[in-house]
Design a protein around this motif. Structure first.
Motif, PDB file in Angstrom:
ATOM      1  N   PHE A   9     -12.611  -6.872  12.476  1.00 16.66           N
ATOM      2  CA  PHE A   9     -13.289  -7.220  13.736  1.00 16.66           C
ATOM      3  C   PHE A   9     -14.092  -8.511  13.569  1.00 16.66           C
ATOM      4  O   PHE A   9     -14.122  -9.375  14.422  1.00 16.66           O
ATOM      5  CB  PHE A   9     -14.185  -6.074  14.215  1.00 16.66           C
ATOM      6  CG  PHE A   9     -15.341  -5.773  13.319  1.00 16.66           C
ATOM      7  CD1 PHE A   9     -16.537  -6.461  13.462  1.00 16.66           C
ATOM      8  CD2 PHE A   9     -15.240  -4.811  12.315  1.00 16.66           C
ATOM      9  CE1 PHE A   9     -17.605  -6.191  12.624  1.00 16.66           C
ATOM     10  CE2 PHE A   9     -16.294  -4.547  11.481  1.00 16.66           C
ATOM     11  CZ  PHE A   9     -17.480  -5.235  11.632  1.00 16.66           C
ATOM     12  N   TRP A  10     -14.710  -8.644  12.380  1.00 15.22           N
ATOM     13  CA  TRP A  10     -15.487  -9.845  12.078  1.00 15.22           C
ATOM     14  C   TRP A  10     -14.576 -11.070  12.012  1.00 15.22           C
ATOM     15  O   TRP A  10     -14.839 -12.111  12.586  1.00 15.22           O
ATOM     16  CB  TRP A  10     -16.224  -9.633  10.758  1.00 15.22           C
ATOM     17  CG  TRP A  10     -17.063 -10.805  10.339  1.00 15.22           C
ATOM     18  CD1 TRP A  10     -18.333 -11.096  10.744  1.00 15.22           C
ATOM     19  CD2 TRP A  10     -16.679 -11.867   9.449  1.00 15.22           C
ATOM     20  NE1 TRP A  10     -18.757 -12.256  10.160  1.00 15.22           N
ATOM     21  CE2 TRP A  10     -17.766 -12.746   9.364  1.00 15.22           C
ATOM     22  CE3 TRP A  10     -15.514 -12.137   8.721  1.00 15.22           C
ATOM     23  CZ2 TRP A  10     -17.740 -13.886   8.575  1.00 15.22           C
ATOM     24  CZ3 TRP A  10     -15.475 -13.274   7.935  1.00 15.22           C
ATOM     25  CH2 TRP A  10     -16.586 -14.132   7.861  1.00 15.22           C
ATOM     26  N   LEU A  11     -13.441 -10.884  11.301  1.00 15.36           N
ATOM     27  CA  LEU A  11     -12.469 -11.969  11.185  1.00 15.36           C
ATOM     28  C   LEU A  11     -12.000 -12.389  12.571  1.00 15.36           C
ATOM     29  O   LEU A  11     -11.890 -13.578  12.871  1.00 15.36           O
ATOM     30  CB  LEU A  11     -11.285 -11.505  10.324  1.00 15.36           C
ATOM     31  CG  LEU A  11     -10.138 -12.496  10.158  1.00 15.36           C
ATOM     32  CD1 LEU A  11     -10.606 -13.763   9.465  1.00 15.36           C
ATOM     33  CD2 LEU A  11      -9.001 -11.858   9.362  1.00 15.36           C
TER      34      LEU A  11
ATOM     35  N   THR B 216      -3.975   2.162  14.396  1.00 18.20           N
ATOM     36  CA  THR B 216      -5.385   2.553  14.505  1.00 18.20           C
ATOM     37  C   THR B 216      -6.250   1.308  14.546  1.00 18.20           C
ATOM     38  O   THR B 216      -7.246   1.253  15.260  1.00 18.20           O
ATOM     39  CB  THR B 216      -5.798   3.454  13.323  1.00 18.20           C
ATOM     40  OG1 THR B 216      -5.282   2.874  12.132  1.00 18.20           O
ATOM     41  CG2 THR B 216      -5.260   4.850  13.471  1.00 18.20           C
ATOM     42  N   GLY B 217      -5.817   0.287  13.807  1.00 16.06           N
ATOM     43  CA  GLY B 217      -6.539  -0.983  13.824  1.00 16.06           C
ATOM     44  C   GLY B 217      -6.494  -1.630  15.192  1.00 16.06           C
ATOM     45  O   GLY B 217      -7.402  -2.371  15.573  1.00 16.06           O
ATOM     46  N   SER B 218      -5.442  -1.341  15.944  1.00 14.67           N
ATOM     47  CA  SER B 218      -5.315  -1.957  17.259  1.00 14.67           C
ATOM     48  C   SER B 218      -6.462  -1.553  18.166  1.00 14.67           C
ATOM     49  O   SER B 218      -6.824  -2.275  19.089  1.00 14.67           O
ATOM     50  CB  SER B 218      -3.977  -1.580  17.889  1.00 14.67           C
ATOM     51  OG  SER B 218      -4.004  -0.246  18.355  1.00 14.67           O
ATOM     52  N   VAL B 219      -7.065  -0.399  17.903  1.00 11.48           N
ATOM     53  CA  VAL B 219      -8.197   0.032  18.708  1.00 11.48           C
ATOM     54  C   VAL B 219      -9.315  -1.010  18.619  1.00 11.48           C
ATOM     55  O   VAL B 219      -9.908  -1.401  19.621  1.00 11.48           O
ATOM     56  CB  VAL B 219      -8.699   1.419  18.236  1.00 11.48           C
ATOM     57  CG1 VAL B 219      -9.965   1.809  18.983  1.00 11.48           C
ATOM     58  CG2 VAL B 219      -7.621   2.464  18.434  1.00 11.48           C
ATOM     59  N   VAL B 220      -9.557  -1.509  17.402  1.00  9.66           N
ATOM     60  CA  VAL B 220     -10.608  -2.505  17.204  1.00  9.66           C
ATOM     61  C   VAL B 220     -10.161  -3.888  17.689  1.00  9.66           C
ATOM     62  O   VAL B 220     -10.840  -4.549  18.472  1.00  9.66           O
ATOM     63  CB  VAL B 220     -10.996  -2.575  15.709  1.00  9.66           C
ATOM     64  CG1 VAL B 220     -11.995  -3.688  15.474  1.00  9.66           C
ATOM     65  CG2 VAL B 220     -11.535  -1.242  15.251  1.00  9.66           C
ATOM     66  N   ILE B 221      -8.991  -4.309  17.199  1.00  8.57           N
ATOM     67  CA  ILE B 221      -8.522  -5.664  17.497  1.00  8.57           C
ATOM     68  C   ILE B 221      -8.301  -5.872  18.993  1.00  8.57           C
ATOM     69  O   ILE B 221      -8.651  -6.914  19.555  1.00  8.57           O
ATOM     70  CB  ILE B 221      -7.221  -5.944  16.703  1.00  8.57           C
ATOM     71  CG1 ILE B 221      -7.510  -5.994  15.205  1.00  8.57           C
ATOM     72  CG2 ILE B 221      -6.576  -7.246  17.158  1.00  8.57           C
ATOM     73  CD1 ILE B 221      -8.446  -7.116  14.790  1.00  8.57           C
TER      74      ILE B 221
ATOM     75  N   GLY C 155      -4.704   0.628  22.330  1.00  2.00           N
ATOM     76  CA  GLY C 155      -5.980   0.703  21.627  1.00  2.00           C
ATOM     77  C   GLY C 155      -7.148   0.516  22.578  1.00  2.00           C
ATOM     78  O   GLY C 155      -8.128   1.271  22.557  1.00  2.00           O
ATOM     79  N   LEU C 156      -7.011  -0.484  23.447  1.00  2.00           N
ATOM     80  CA  LEU C 156      -8.049  -0.740  24.435  1.00  2.00           C
ATOM     81  C   LEU C 156      -8.163   0.447  25.384  1.00  2.00           C
ATOM     82  O   LEU C 156      -9.267   0.875  25.759  1.00  2.00           O
ATOM     83  CB  LEU C 156      -7.699  -2.019  25.205  1.00  2.00           C
ATOM     84  CG  LEU C 156      -8.820  -2.689  25.993  1.00  2.00           C
ATOM     85  CD1 LEU C 156      -9.970  -3.053  25.079  1.00  2.00           C
ATOM     86  CD2 LEU C 156      -8.296  -3.939  26.687  1.00  2.00           C
TER      87      LEU C 156
END
Lengths: 335, 306
Positions: free
Chosen positions: B145-147, B244-249, B259-260
């Motif tokens: 998320f930071w990246l 699962t990462g797509s939720v954040v990205i 994810g959204l």
């Protein structure tokens, strides 16, 4: 006596390996030659430089740590240390080939036997797939793999160890090389399979006039397979000559000691003879004779300088490097 | 081969069933859905009517089977937040966007990571290898998320090279794919490198060289085919974490994917939609792993013939 010219001649071969303890000479001035149809045995204990010598002959010493730094390897009239890498690839598998020690790990587990033999042939021969496959089947039949037509479809894990080693043989011999290096090819096999395999190599040699360089630490195998023997110790050949000469008349104390360490059927002994001490570390080589610290006959001279090579008066090309031969009928070798 | 695949398909179905139990249990644990579905001024008769309608007065195991029967038909109920839309319909509508971004990220990371890993192994302890190590370290150390935010700041806000967010052409995918994929590139690359190092040291690679096989073929055919098993295993795992990462990205880049949707649904206590997202992600994850298992068998005959 007229003799055919050697097919491979190694002169003063030097291979250096960079280790954490500094550079070492794993092969230090090794010379020998083999004629077509002959077998040379290279014997010595682990770490004596046998295998590095073998890999040097193929220019396949592990890069970048190891490097051939001196000498010449004349294979079929061509010094292979001076040719390009592309030319060397033609020579590998084409003129000189090798059988490795452990058949369980020498074959690629994810390719069929057939494709691996075909690849060995196709690397040196442009031909149609059909023709290549026929040749692969022939090569497998040659090393006595039963039912080779069906076996080409198999994967390595579907074969026994002895059968796999035959396949490795078929791969090595697929392009009819002139020199075959066999690096302890039977160490990993059962005794009965071992005998069969050695016989197979001898039969193929009789048929094709192949020159074999047989690397082993087993004097039984040497007696059975070899015409000549070179005994290596700490990176150098300390004695070489015809097999009978070496067995009946060993000149170097190390060879004598090795031979007395072989168990005999006739004598019943409590304990086998063993050589005292350890081979020297390569980064801490004695200045003189490398065997001197373990030798019962060592003199002060032995510790000071490396002995020259002396030739046997018998005229059998039996040579040894030992100071004890200095004041005998043995004469300093010209080469 | 067929037996192996049949067994894997059967195991996948079992896994899917287990996930359906968990998804069902989640909805049970979160209190009665009737409360959240009803308008605040509804009377008890209305609640009773809905309870009957959804079968909530029956024993739990019966409720599960009703849920399972409906789920098998793709019916996970109506969305609470988005009135008049079915939960599964909402997920399926958003799924292509997530698959597009996730797929792009996975493919690009693999196409970068595997060759770099192979070359790093062949040229180990050289500047190239060291460079690969640094890239890997950065990828492993930066939270995605930071990246993502930093990438937006540099390339969208300052340099104005790429759009900040939203879904569009290829240019919209670049930043989120980097944010999503860098971590994976790093791990895949290191795994490929170590697997290749081991294989390059093997006797069969030595024998291939003895045969006179050209070096590129030794590396990319003989060695890589054997080494590929390790990164492939990891590939199955990252397929899951990409989703699962797509939720954040997707939240960072306002990418209109599943994810959204999941974030919005959780905020709105929209359990049918959350359930649908969980089941869909699980389904995709299991499917990818089934694919990986099939590829295993293709790569390694020892698995095929077991």
């Amino acid at each position: 006596m007229h003799q055919v010219a050697p097919v491979i001649e190694v002169q003063n071969l030097e291979t250096r390996i960079d280790t954490k303890m500094g550079p070492i000479k794993a092969v230090d001035g090794v010379s020998f030659s083999v004629r077509p149809g002959e077998t040379l045995g290279i014997v010595g204990e682990s770490g004596s430089g046998k295998s590095v010598t073998a890999l040097s002959l193929l220019r396949l010493v592990p890069k970048p740590a190891a490097k051939i730094v001196g000498g010449a390897i004349i294979l079929d009239g061509e010094d292979i240390l001076t040719v390009s890498e592309t030319r060397m690839r033609d020579i590998r598998g084409g003129k000189i080939s090798m059988i490795l020690q452990d058949p369980q790990t020498s074959l690629n587990p994810v390719f069929t036997i057939g494709s691996q033999v075909v690849e060995a042939i196709a690397t040196h021969l442009k031909a149609a797939q059909r023709e290549l496959l026929n040749r692969a089947v022939e090569a497998l039949r040659h090393v006595r793999v039963a039912d080779p037509k069906r076996r080409v479809e198999d994967y390595p894990h579907q074969m026994s160890g002895g059968m796999k080693q035959r396949v490795v043989g078929a791969i090595a011999l697929g392009s009819n090389p002139k020199v075959l290096i066999a690096d302890e090819p039977t160490t990993a096999l059962d005794v009965t399979i071992q005998a069969q395999y050695l016989q197979l190599l001898k039969d193929i040699q009789a048929e094709t006039g192949l020159a074999i360089i047989f690397i082993t630490h087993d004097f039984g195998v040497v007696a059975r397979m070899c015409d000549h023997v070179a005994v290596m110790y700490a990176g150098r050949v300390v004695e070489q000559g015809p097999v009978q000469e070496i067995f009946s008349n060993p000149a170097h104390p190390y060879t004598k000691a090795l031979l007395s360490s072989v168990p005999s059927v006739e004598e019943d002994v409590e304990r086998l003879y063993s050589i005292r001490g350890q081979p020297p570390a390569f980064w801490d080589m004695p200045k003189g004779c490398r065997f001197a610290p373990r030798c019962d006959q060592a003199m002060s001279k032995c510790e000071a300088d490396y002995p020259p090579t002396y030739e046997s008066p018998a005229g059998t090309q039996h040579c040894a490097s030992c100071w004890a031969l200095e004041d005998t009928e043995w004469t300093p070798s010209r080469s | 081969m067929q037996r192996y695949l049949l067994r894997r398909v059967f195991q996948s179905l079992l896994a899917m069933l287990a996930i359906s139990v968990i998804a069902f249990a989640l909805s049970q644990l979160s209190g009665s859905p009737v409360d959240s579905m009803l308008p605040q001024d509804a009377g008890p008769e209305e609640a009773e009517r809905l309870t009957k309608l959804w079968g909530l007065d029956r024993p739990v195991h019966e409720q599960y089977f009703i849920f399972l029967g409906n789920a098998l038909q793709g019916n996970l109920g109506q969305s609470i937040k988005w009135q008049g839309q079915s939960a599964m319909g909402l997920v399926l509508e958003r799924l292509p966007a997530t698959l597009q971004l996730g797929g792009f990220a996975i493919i690009v990371s693999t196409l970068i990571a595997v060759p770099v890993g192979v070359i790093a192994a062949v040229y180990k302890n050289t500047p190239f290898d060291a460079f690969g190590k640094i890239i890997a370290l950065l990828g492993q150390a930066m939270p995605n998320f930071w990246l993502g935010i930093v990438l937006i700041w540099i390339f969208a806000v300052h340099l104005k090279w790429l759009p900040t967010s939203g879904r569009g052409g290829l240019s919209h995918m670049i930043l989120p794919a980097i944010a999503m994929g860098w971590f994976q590139v790093a791990a895949l690359m290191r795994l490929t490198r170590s697997a290749m190092l081991e294989v390059l040291d093997s006797e069969y690679v030595k024998l291939a060289r003895i045969k006179g096989v050209p070096e590129w073929r030794v590396v990319w055919v003989h060695a890589l085919r054997n080494a590929a098993i390790v990164p492939l295993t990891y590939f199955g795992l990252i397929a899951g974490s990409i989703f699962t990462g797509s939720v954040v990205i997707e939240t960072v880049f306002a990418w209109p994917g599943t994810g959204l949707l999941a974030i919005d649904a959780i905020r709105g206590r929209d359990f049918p939609v959350v359930q649908a997202v969980v089941l869909t992600f699980a389904g995709v994850f299991i499917l990818v792993n089934l694919l990986v298992d099939t590829l295993y068998a293709y790569l390694d005959p020892r698995i095929r013939y077991k």
